[in-house]
Motif scaffolding. Structure first.
Motif, PDB file in Angstrom:
ATOM      1  N   PHE A  36       0.806  -1.219   0.000  1.00 18.15           N
ATOM      2  CA  PHE A  36       0.000   0.000   0.000  1.00 18.15           C
ATOM      3  C   PHE A  36       0.842   1.273   0.000  1.00 18.15           C
ATOM      4  CE2 PHE A  36      -2.824  -3.268   1.575  1.00 18.15           C
ATOM      5  CZ  PHE A  36      -4.082  -2.900   1.123  1.00 18.15           C
ATOM      6  N   PRO A  39       0.926   3.095  -3.619  1.00 20.81           N
ATOM      7  CA  PRO A  39      -0.427   3.547  -3.974  1.00 20.81           C
ATOM      8  C   PRO A  39      -0.961   4.646  -3.056  1.00 20.81           C
ATOM      9  CG  PRO A  39      -0.304   1.168  -4.123  1.00 20.81           C
ATOM     10  CD  PRO A  39       0.985   1.625  -3.507  1.00 20.81           C
ATOM     11  N   SER A 158      -2.438  -8.415  -2.369  1.00 20.75           N
ATOM     12  CA  SER A 158      -2.899  -7.042  -2.177  1.00 20.75           C
ATOM     13  C   SER A 158      -2.560  -6.158  -3.365  1.00 20.75           C
ATOM     14  CB  SER A 158      -2.291  -6.450  -0.901  1.00 20.75           C
ATOM     15  OG  SER A 158      -2.761  -7.116   0.249  1.00 20.75           O
ATOM     16  N   ILE A 162      -5.399  -4.028  -5.143  1.00 25.31           N
ATOM     17  CA  ILE A 162      -5.331  -2.568  -5.234  1.00 25.31           C
ATOM     18  C   ILE A 162      -5.485  -2.117  -6.686  1.00 25.31           C
ATOM     19  CG2 ILE A 162      -3.822  -0.566  -4.934  1.00 25.31           C
ATOM     20  CD1 ILE A 162      -2.618  -2.105  -2.498  1.00 25.31           C
ATOM     21  N   ILE A 167      -7.591   0.923  -3.163  1.00 29.36           N
ATOM     22  CA  ILE A 167      -7.085   0.739  -1.804  1.00 29.36           C
ATOM     23  C   ILE A 167      -8.203   0.309  -0.849  1.00 29.36           C
ATOM     24  CG2 ILE A 167      -6.095   1.947   0.179  1.00 29.36           C
ATOM     25  CD1 ILE A 167      -4.537   3.677  -1.848  1.00 29.36           C
ATOM     26  N   ALA A 170      -9.389  -3.250  -1.497  1.00 26.86           N
ATOM     27  CA  ALA A 170      -8.421  -4.256  -1.048  1.00 26.86           C
ATOM     28  C   ALA A 170      -8.531  -4.485   0.455  1.00 26.86           C
ATOM     29  CB  ALA A 170      -7.007  -3.816  -1.414  1.00 26.86           C
TER      30      ALA A 170
END
Length: 402
Positions: A36, A39, A158, A162, A167, A170
């Protein structure tokens, strides 16, 4: 025990269930946020150091929560504590889908760590060790291999989630998946049967040391905070490091996925090695392997080389947590084992949090990962110095007892 499966066979049900529980839960809380980082930086404009603090908050929650959840499992039993933990963890991931501010993520992930992951890791690992009166190294290796699989698999999956649903999507899918898988798996957990006289004698014969339990806890706590600072830097920042080289998120995620798939074999191998040469020597071997290789990641800019180097690094690095867990299993009495795991792993999670955060903070400060991976290597060296003192103490105690 209310099961029709004989006790000798049911302990392997415990091992497999524990491996799967650790794969999903620890994969999400320990380094699931690595997918993450980029992103979130692109979507919200937050610096990487501040995003890495989300992971820091979760692991700090896990660290402090283990102090309470380990002893609670000693008193109340493994299953109810773990069921509570997986419920909290799944609900927190569902709630993360609706968060829009950094402070909300920090608070939510601290709760997920304190009441969720902390109610899973110490009780599960103590339970696996307690089901095996002798030869616990391989069993603990299998259970911790599940964690390695999750730490590679969760960020890998993930990255695709994503890309496909964003986001928030996910987080939501991960939370639902946790609840529908971890709750049934938790129902399989049982308390171990009482040892008979023969088993107690065999277990006593396997003990590696006469070092006082408090000394073991203090030394391992000091060592593991450094060990995990080293370990967590590539776990959290290898994916963004590879992305900085111009590769897509899925490609970067696939490297750490392959690395941690190999780590499954490494955890099994070092579990067996601990049964053969002793837990502390096996732990030192794995730590030396990790320390010698961790800084090399910054010199690579070719995807194929990342795969090759990740495979080599992953096999040895994987033995570190197996070594820690088997060492605590061998050097602490069953009555204090979950407590010891809670305390020592608290410092381990401190190290994970420090390594993950310092990687992002030093990147923001310097514009690259050189300083972060250098700090990781130094921490690994200091860990080796400390744990060598425990090895000397165990050998001295054994000689005096002979």
């Amino acid at each position: 025990m209310t099961t029709s499966i004989p006790q000798a066979r049911y302990r392997w049900v415990i091992v497999i269930a524990s491996a799967l529980i650790l794969a999903i839960s620890m994969g999400a809380i320990v380094n699931g946020m690595s997918a993450f980082i980029v992103p979130m930086q692109m979507q919200f404009g937050w610096p990487r150091g501040q995003i890495a603090l989300i992971n820091f908050a979760g692991i700090m929650g896990l660290a402090f929560g283990g102090l309470f959840m380990g002893p609670l499992a000693d008193r109340k039993g493994t299953r109810p504590v773990v069921m509570f933990g997986v419920t909290v963890l799944g609900l927190c991931y569902l709630a993360a889908a609706f968060m829009t501010a950094l402070w909300q993520f920090y608070l939510l992930f601290f709760i997920a760590g304190f009441f969720g992951a902390a109610a899973i890791f110490p009780p599960v690992m103590a339970a696996v060790g307690n089901w095996f009166f002798v030869g616990a190294g391989m069993a603990i290796g299998i259970a911790s291999a599940g964690q390695a699989m999750g730490q590679g698999g969760v960020p890998f999956v993930s990255s695709f989630l994503i890309k496909a649903i964003g986001i928030s999507g996910a987080f939501w899918v991960t939370g639902v998946f946790m609840l529908v898988t971890l709750l049934p798996l938790s129902l399989l957990l049982r308390q171990p049967p009482s040892a008979d006289d023969a088993q107690r004698k065999a277990s006593a014969a396997e003990e590696e040391t006469l070092v006082p339990t408090n000394t073991v806890i203090i030394t391992m706590s000091a060592a593991i905070i450094l060990c995990c600072t080293c370990m967590s830097t590539p776990l959290m920042h290898l994916v963004p490091l590879i992305q900085d080289c111009g590769f897509a998120a899925e490609q970067a995620g696939s490297v750490i996925f392959v690395m941690l798939l190999v780590a499954i074999a490494g955890r099994l191998a070092f579990g067996k090695l601990a049964d053969v040469i002793g837990a502390v020597p096996a732990y030192m071997t794995a730590t030396a392997w990790m320390t010698a290789l961790v800084f090399g990641f910054i010199y690579i800019d070719n995807l194929s080389l990342f795969y090759v180097y990740g495979i080599i690094y992953g096999f040895g690095y994987a033995g570190v947590m197996t070594g820690v867990l088997v060492s605590l299993r061998m050097l602490t009495p069953p009555s204090r084992r979950a407590q010891a795991l809670g305390i020592v792993t608290m410092f381990g999670w401190f190290g994970h949090a420090i390594g993950g955060y310092q990687g992002g903070a030093l990147y923001d400060l310097t514009g690259n990962y050189t300083a972060a991976f250098a700090v990781a290597a130094i921490a690994g060296v200091l860990n080796l110095i400390i744990v060598s003192t425990l090895l000397r103490k165990t050998r001295r105690a054994r000689m005096l007892a002979a």
